[in-house]
Design an enzyme around this catalytic site. Structure first.
Site, PDB file in Angstrom:
ATOM      1  N   GLU A   8      -3.137  10.577   3.118  1.00  0.00           N
ATOM      2  CA  GLU A   8      -4.346  10.766   3.910  1.00  0.00           C
ATOM      3  C   GLU A   8      -4.299  12.163   4.512  1.00  0.00           C
ATOM      4  O   GLU A   8      -3.239  12.642   4.901  1.00  0.00           O
ATOM      5  CB  GLU A   8      -4.460   9.722   5.027  1.00  0.00           C
ATOM      6  CG  GLU A   8      -4.596   8.298   4.520  1.00  0.00           C
ATOM      7  CD  GLU A   8      -4.653   7.277   5.652  1.00  0.00           C
ATOM      8  OE1 GLU A   8      -4.749   7.690   6.820  1.00  0.00           O
ATOM      9  OE2 GLU A   8      -4.590   6.082   5.353  1.00  0.00           O
ATOM     10  N   ASP A  35       0.017   5.469   0.318  1.00  0.00           N
ATOM     11  CA  ASP A  35      -1.143   6.350   0.461  1.00  0.00           C
ATOM     12  C   ASP A  35      -0.834   7.752   0.954  1.00  0.00           C
ATOM     13  O   ASP A  35       0.148   8.010   1.621  1.00  0.00           O
ATOM     14  CB  ASP A  35      -2.213   5.713   1.353  1.00  0.00           C
ATOM     15  CG  ASP A  35      -1.746   5.404   2.762  1.00  0.00           C
ATOM     16  OD1 ASP A  35      -1.040   6.227   3.344  1.00  0.00           O
ATOM     17  OD2 ASP A  35      -2.103   4.331   3.271  1.00  0.00           O
ATOM     18  N   GLU A  45       0.841  -1.201   0.000  1.00  0.00           N
ATOM     19  CA  GLU A  45       0.000   0.000   0.000  1.00  0.00           C
ATOM     20  C   GLU A  45       0.872   1.245   0.000  1.00  0.00           C
ATOM     21  O   GLU A  45       1.912   1.299   0.656  1.00  0.00           O
ATOM     22  CB  GLU A  45      -0.899   0.001   1.245  1.00  0.00           C
ATOM     23  CG  GLU A  45      -1.828   1.196   1.365  1.00  0.00           C
ATOM     24  CD  GLU A  45      -2.675   1.127   2.630  1.00  0.00           C
ATOM     25  OE1 GLU A  45      -2.806   2.164   3.291  1.00  0.00           O
ATOM     26  OE2 GLU A  45      -3.191   0.037   2.949  1.00  0.00           O
TER      27      GLU A  45
END
Length: 219
Positions: free
Chosen positions: A31, A29, A27
């Site tokens: 955020e 990412d 993963e």
């Protein structure tokens, strides 16, 4: 490279995420962690490989991300992951498999984006909760694009006219992509002036020493 533009943000919004499936997922990412009125939003970045993350770096950006659309990009190839905000590199995570650090390059990943409740941990360590009287919450996007080639068994899925193609005379632009001196300077500026959390410097979290990659120049 994958990028998008974001409008309004709240408590925790996973703006842009690449993720595989299964217990040993990869993963990458972005955020956004919300905050109380008047306090800055936190841009949270993380990299997982084979189900292991704990590589968070967080930033208070040099602009208010809620007042206008901005570009947030991820460049991911077998050698590095680079995070960008408005074309300014804010973080680089290199492939350090040669010293035993897992790197997300062997699993296909999908693109996800979501608006979700993370008030158990996101805002001031979970102290500030979402005020649901402001619901429903929304997020807006514009000009989202994703450019990708799949590399497998030494070959590329791109056609021969692609700048990423293995047969192009200027080959492997995508594979070779790295920060030049000017962009490295910009990233150092971001780290010095806007990074508010670095897992490599969290001695309480890692009392026996930071993860191995922190001892290597990962930028």
């Amino acid at each position: 490279m994958i990028h998008g533009f974001l409008g309004f943000l709240i408590q925790c919004f996973s703006l842009l995420q690449l993720s595989s499936k299964g217990a040993n997922w990869d993963e990458i990412d972005f955020e956004f962690l919300g905050n109380v009125t008047g306090e800055p939003y936190t841009l949270h970045t993380n990299v997982f490989s084979q189900g292991n993350g704990d590589r968070e770096r967080q930033f208070h950006l040099w602009f208010d991300p809620t007042t206008d659309f901005h570009t947030y990009s991820i460049l991911w190839n077998p050698k590095r992951v680079i995070f960008y905000a408005d074309d300014v590199p804010i973080r680089e995570f290199k492939n350090l498999e040669y010293i035993g650090i897992p790197f997300p390059k062997n699993q296909p990943m999908r693109i996800y984006s979501s608006l979700w409740n993370a008030d158990s941990w996101a805002t001031q360590g979970g102290r500030i909760k979402i005020d649901w009287k402001y619901a429903p919450f929304t997020a807006s996007y514009s000009n989202f694009t994703a450019d990708a080639c799949i590399w497998a068994f030494g070959a590329s899925s791109c056609d021969t006219n692609s700048p990423y193609s293995n047969s192009n005379s200027k080959t492997k632009v995508w594979l070779r992509h790295e920060l030049d001196i000017a962009k490295k300077r910009k990233m150092r500026w971001v780290e010095k002036n806007h990074m508010v959390y670095d897992y490599c410097k969290d001695h309480k979290r890692f009392p026996h020493g930071p993860p191995l990659e922190c001892s290597v120049d990962n930028n």
